[in-house]
Design a protein around this motif. Structure first.
Motif, PDB file in Angstrom:
ATOM      1  N   TYR A 184      38.601  41.192  38.104  1.00  0.00           N
ATOM      2  CA  TYR A 184      39.913  41.369  37.472  1.00  0.00           C
ATOM      3  C   TYR A 184      40.923  40.456  38.162  1.00  0.00           C
ATOM      4  O   TYR A 184      40.848  40.276  39.379  1.00  0.00           O
ATOM      5  CB  TYR A 184      40.431  42.805  37.630  1.00  0.00           C
ATOM      6  CG  TYR A 184      39.499  43.869  37.131  1.00  0.00           C
ATOM      7  CD1 TYR A 184      39.522  44.267  35.798  1.00  0.00           C
ATOM      8  CD2 TYR A 184      38.606  44.489  38.003  1.00  0.00           C
ATOM      9  CE1 TYR A 184      38.665  45.259  35.342  1.00  0.00           C
ATOM     10  CE2 TYR A 184      37.744  45.475  37.553  1.00  0.00           C
ATOM     11  CZ  TYR A 184      37.772  45.864  36.224  1.00  0.00           C
ATOM     12  OH  TYR A 184      36.922  46.836  35.775  1.00  0.00           O
ATOM     13  N   SER A 185      41.875  39.945  37.380  1.00  0.00           N
ATOM     14  CA  SER A 185      42.991  39.227  38.015  1.00  0.00           C
ATOM     15  C   SER A 185      43.990  40.284  38.488  1.00  0.00           C
ATOM     16  O   SER A 185      43.902  41.452  38.078  1.00  0.00           O
ATOM     17  CB  SER A 185      43.652  38.302  36.995  1.00  0.00           C
ATOM     18  OG  SER A 185      44.298  39.092  36.015  1.00  0.00           O
ATOM     19  N   ILE A 186      44.949  39.889  39.314  1.00  0.00           N
ATOM     20  CA  ILE A 186      45.940  40.866  39.799  1.00  0.00           C
ATOM     21  C   ILE A 186      46.739  41.488  38.631  1.00  0.00           C
ATOM     22  O   ILE A 186      46.874  42.712  38.573  1.00  0.00           O
ATOM     23  CB  ILE A 186      46.869  40.237  40.861  1.00  0.00           C
ATOM     24  CG1 ILE A 186      46.080  39.908  42.134  1.00  0.00           C
ATOM     25  CG2 ILE A 186      48.048  41.147  41.191  1.00  0.00           C
ATOM     26  CD1 ILE A 186      45.533  41.113  42.904  1.00  0.00           C
ATOM     27  N   PRO A 187      47.246  40.691  37.651  1.00  0.00           N
ATOM     28  CA  PRO A 187      47.967  41.353  36.548  1.00  0.00           C
ATOM     29  C   PRO A 187      47.081  42.321  35.760  1.00  0.00           C
ATOM     30  O   PRO A 187      47.554  43.342  35.286  1.00  0.00           O
ATOM     31  CB  PRO A 187      48.412  40.184  35.652  1.00  0.00           C
ATOM     32  CG  PRO A 187      48.386  38.992  36.527  1.00  0.00           C
ATOM     33  CD  PRO A 187      47.311  39.220  37.545  1.00  0.00           C
ATOM     34  N   GLU A 188      45.782  42.003  35.646  1.00  0.00           N
ATOM     35  CA  GLU A 188      44.886  42.943  34.947  1.00  0.00           C
ATOM     36  C   GLU A 188      44.787  44.261  35.708  1.00  0.00           C
ATOM     37  O   GLU A 188      44.729  45.328  35.113  1.00  0.00           O
ATOM     38  CB  GLU A 188      43.485  42.318  34.777  1.00  0.00           C
ATOM     39  CG  GLU A 188      43.433  41.317  33.643  1.00  0.00           C
ATOM     40  CD  GLU A 188      42.186  40.431  33.658  1.00  0.00           C
ATOM     41  OE1 GLU A 188      42.041  39.624  32.727  1.00  0.00           O
ATOM     42  OE2 GLU A 188      41.372  40.525  34.611  1.00  0.00           O
ATOM     43  N   VAL A 189      44.777  44.172  37.037  1.00  0.00           N
ATOM     44  CA  VAL A 189      44.704  45.398  37.842  1.00  0.00           C
ATOM     45  C   VAL A 189      46.008  46.182  37.738  1.00  0.00           C
ATOM     46  O   VAL A 189      46.009  47.378  37.460  1.00  0.00           O
ATOM     47  CB  VAL A 189      44.425  45.084  39.340  1.00  0.00           C
ATOM     48  CG1 VAL A 189      44.407  46.371  40.161  1.00  0.00           C
ATOM     49  CG2 VAL A 189      43.120  44.330  39.516  1.00  0.00           C
ATOM     50  N   THR A 190      47.148  45.485  37.930  1.00  0.00           N
ATOM     51  CA  THR A 190      48.418  46.228  37.976  1.00  0.00           C
ATOM     52  C   THR A 190      48.754  46.845  36.613  1.00  0.00           C
ATOM     53  O   THR A 190      49.411  47.867  36.552  1.00  0.00           O
ATOM     54  CB  THR A 190      49.581  45.332  38.460  1.00  0.00           C
ATOM     55  OG1 THR A 190      49.657  44.186  37.624  1.00  0.00           O
ATOM     56  CG2 THR A 190      49.391  44.892  39.895  1.00  0.00           C
ATOM     57  N   LYS A 191      48.275  46.232  35.533  1.00  0.00           N
ATOM     58  CA  LYS A 191      48.507  46.821  34.207  1.00  0.00           C
ATOM     59  C   LYS A 191      47.795  48.163  34.080  1.00  0.00           C
ATOM     60  O   LYS A 191      48.243  49.078  33.424  1.00  0.00           O
ATOM     61  CB  LYS A 191      47.983  45.849  33.136  1.00  0.00           C
ATOM     62  CG  LYS A 191      49.010  45.600  32.032  1.00  0.00           C
ATOM     63  CD  LYS A 191      48.489  44.622  30.997  1.00  0.00           C
ATOM     64  CE  LYS A 191      48.827  43.182  31.356  1.00  0.00           C
ATOM     65  NZ  LYS A 191      48.016  42.191  30.657  1.00  0.00           N
ATOM     66  N   LYS A 192      46.637  48.257  34.748  1.00  0.00           N
ATOM     67  CA  LYS A 192      45.854  49.493  34.645  1.00  0.00           C
ATOM     68  C   LYS A 192      46.303  50.562  35.633  1.00  0.00           C
ATOM     69  O   LYS A 192      46.048  51.734  35.440  1.00  0.00           O
ATOM     70  CB  LYS A 192      44.373  49.184  34.900  1.00  0.00           C
ATOM     71  CG  LYS A 192      43.719  48.439  33.749  1.00  0.00           C
ATOM     72  CD  LYS A 192      42.283  48.118  34.128  1.00  0.00           C
ATOM     73  CE  LYS A 192      41.706  47.006  33.282  1.00  0.00           C
ATOM     74  NZ  LYS A 192      41.320  47.427  31.955  1.00  0.00           N
ATOM     75  N   VAL A 193      46.936  50.125  36.737  1.00  0.00           N
ATOM     76  CA  VAL A 193      47.333  51.107  37.760  1.00  0.00           C
ATOM     77  C   VAL A 193      48.854  51.249  37.699  1.00  0.00           C
ATOM     78  O   VAL A 193      49.573  50.610  38.448  1.00  0.00           O
ATOM     79  CB  VAL A 193      46.894  50.631  39.166  1.00  0.00           C
ATOM     80  CG1 VAL A 193      47.140  51.714  40.214  1.00  0.00           C
ATOM     81  CG2 VAL A 193      45.439  50.233  39.159  1.00  0.00           C
ATOM     82  N   ARG A 194      49.318  52.082  36.794  1.00  0.00           N
ATOM     83  CA  ARG A 194      50.761  52.137  36.541  1.00  0.00           C
ATOM     84  C   ARG A 194      51.501  53.054  37.510  1.00  0.00           C
ATOM     85  O   ARG A 194      52.719  53.015  37.582  1.00  0.00           O
ATOM     86  CB  ARG A 194      51.031  52.576  35.101  1.00  0.00           C
ATOM     87  CG  ARG A 194      50.580  51.543  34.083  1.00  0.00           C
ATOM     88  CD  ARG A 194      51.340  51.694  32.784  1.00  0.00           C
ATOM     89  NE  ARG A 194      51.028  50.607  31.863  1.00  0.00           N
ATOM     90  CZ  ARG A 194      51.680  49.468  31.825  1.00  0.00           C
ATOM     91  NH1 ARG A 194      52.653  49.243  32.675  1.00  0.00           N
ATOM     92  NH2 ARG A 194      51.357  48.532  30.948  1.00  0.00           N
ATOM     93  N   ASN A 195      50.765  53.883  38.229  1.00  0.00           N
ATOM     94  CA  ASN A 195      51.462  54.838  39.106  1.00  0.00           C
ATOM     95  C   ASN A 195      51.754  54.268  40.494  1.00  0.00           C
ATOM     96  O   ASN A 195      52.207  54.983  41.374  1.00  0.00           O
ATOM     97  CB  ASN A 195      50.648  56.137  39.238  1.00  0.00           C
ATOM     98  CG  ASN A 195      49.240  55.865  39.738  1.00  0.00           C
ATOM     99  OD1 ASN A 195      48.777  54.723  39.703  1.00  0.00           O
ATOM    100  ND2 ASN A 195      48.560  56.884  40.213  1.00  0.00           N
ATOM    101  N   ARG A 196      51.495  52.994  40.704  1.00  0.00           N
ATOM    102  CA  ARG A 196      51.797  52.377  42.018  1.00  0.00           C
ATOM    103  C   ARG A 196      52.533  51.071  41.808  1.00  0.00           C
ATOM    104  O   ARG A 196      52.218  50.338  40.871  1.00  0.00           O
ATOM    105  CB  ARG A 196      50.485  52.072  42.755  1.00  0.00           C
ATOM    106  CG  ARG A 196      50.026  53.193  43.661  1.00  0.00           C
ATOM    107  CD  ARG A 196      48.714  52.859  44.290  1.00  0.00           C
ATOM    108  NE  ARG A 196      48.835  51.934  45.420  1.00  0.00           N
ATOM    109  CZ  ARG A 196      47.822  51.599  46.201  1.00  0.00           C
ATOM    110  NH1 ARG A 196      46.624  52.087  45.975  1.00  0.00           N
ATOM    111  NH2 ARG A 196      47.992  50.773  47.208  1.00  0.00           N
TER     112      ARG A 196
END
Ligand code: SF4
Ligand code: ZN
Length: 315
Positions: A116-128
């Protein structure tokens, strides 16, 4: 305007030092600051290989140039975070500079390591917050890289403005644990975690910008697109305001704190017992480290959405 040291024509004025400098004397001032920071804090020697994180920003690019011209053994590592145009530009700058000066560089593509790229990860982890997720992933990959490649020290371009802003944030929220550990040298708590050092911690952003300009050091001027909401910008703005009114404030704030830190916060320096993650073997206080838990969460989300798609497809 005359240079305070040599009386030649000065090109800049540093209010906090009440000095003006010509390019040559500024270089002397700059390298004294860095050498003092390195020596005083026993960061590394000229014989020791230093792993250097280069993002493409002015601080890390200037540190790369400085360490190279001062005869240190720096090996640069750049994380390609997969943030579209911003990451492409950053990588281009770092790779171009490495070629131009024939400096060793390793590019670590986050996506090729974790899928995963970083934006792909942060899109999925919205509570942090994005920076907390991104920082955790980079720390994990970096420690692993340093351990696999036998580096014992890792240098970053954090400057006086960064450190003073972090300090202000930690004080405003009374983060005693963070305050106890804030330092230009973060010792390694485990053999698999590299020691971290900040040779630019006494230099301001403005001084580093001058250094980059005088040496034609290329850098990416835009901010990381995910960092927009970072609170540290407000702390920097507040400190800039105070610095403008009273030059030298940031320096007094940070250096004064570092002198007093152990007196006031030593009791918060408790030692944590680090074991090794049962999945990846990297240090953690838990059975499974936060990096591996995040990866499991992302993988199970992906499986679920693939199952859903297959289910809808078969209807
Ligand atoms: Fe990652 Fe935040 Fe740094 Fe951007 S600003 S690279 S999101 S830690
Ligand atoms: Zn793990």
């Amino acid at each position: 305007m005359k240079c305070t040291r040599c009386k030649q024509e000065a090109v800049m004025k540093l209010k906090r030092h009440n000095s003006s400098f010509c390019p040559e004397c500024f270089d002397i001032f700059f390298s004294r600051q860095v050498e003092q920071a390195i020596k005083k804090n026993r960061m590394f020697s000229r014989e020791e290989p230093v792993l250097l994180g280069v993002s493409g920003g002015k601080d890390s690019m200037s540190l790369w140039f400085y360490l190279h011209q001062a005869g240190y053994k720096a090996q640069a590592v750049h994380f390609d975070l997969g943030m579209g145009e911003y990451s492409l530009r950053s990588r281009e700058i770092v790779e171009g500079f490495s070629k131009q000066h024939q400096l060793p560089l390793e590019v670590i593509e986050v996506k090729s390591l974790i899928n995963y790229s970083i934006p792909e990860v942060t899109k999925k982890v919205r509570n942090r917050p994005s920076c907390s997720v991104c920082g955790m992933i980079k720390r994990h990959l970096l420690n692993r890289y340093a351990w696999d490649n036998h580096f014992s020290v890792y240098a970053t371009g954090h400057n006086l403005d960064d450190e003073a802003a972090t300090l202000l944030g930690n004080i405003l929220h009374w983060q005693d644990g963070y305050l106890a550990h804030q330092s230009p040298v973060l010792p390694s708590p485990h053999p698999k975690m590299v020691r971290k050092v900040k040779p630019f911690y006494t230099l301001t952003e403005e001084e580093i910008r001058w250094y980059a300009r005088l040496h034609d050091i290329p850098f990416i001027a835009e901010r990381c697109p995910l960092s927009k909401r970072a609170k540290s910008f407000h702390y920097k703005e507040a400190l800039d305001f105070l610095e403008e009114k009273s030059p030298g404030t940031k320096h007094m704030f940070l250096l004064g704190f570092l002198e007093r830190r152990d007196r006031y916060f030593a009791s918060n320096q408790e030692k944590v017992e680090l074991g090794e993650c049962s999945r990846c073997g990297m240090p953690t206080t838990l059975e499974v480290c936060s990096f591996c838990r995040l990866m499991e969460r992302l993988d199970s989300q992906k499986e679920r959405s693939e199952e859903n798609n297959a289910h809808h497809g078969s209807e």
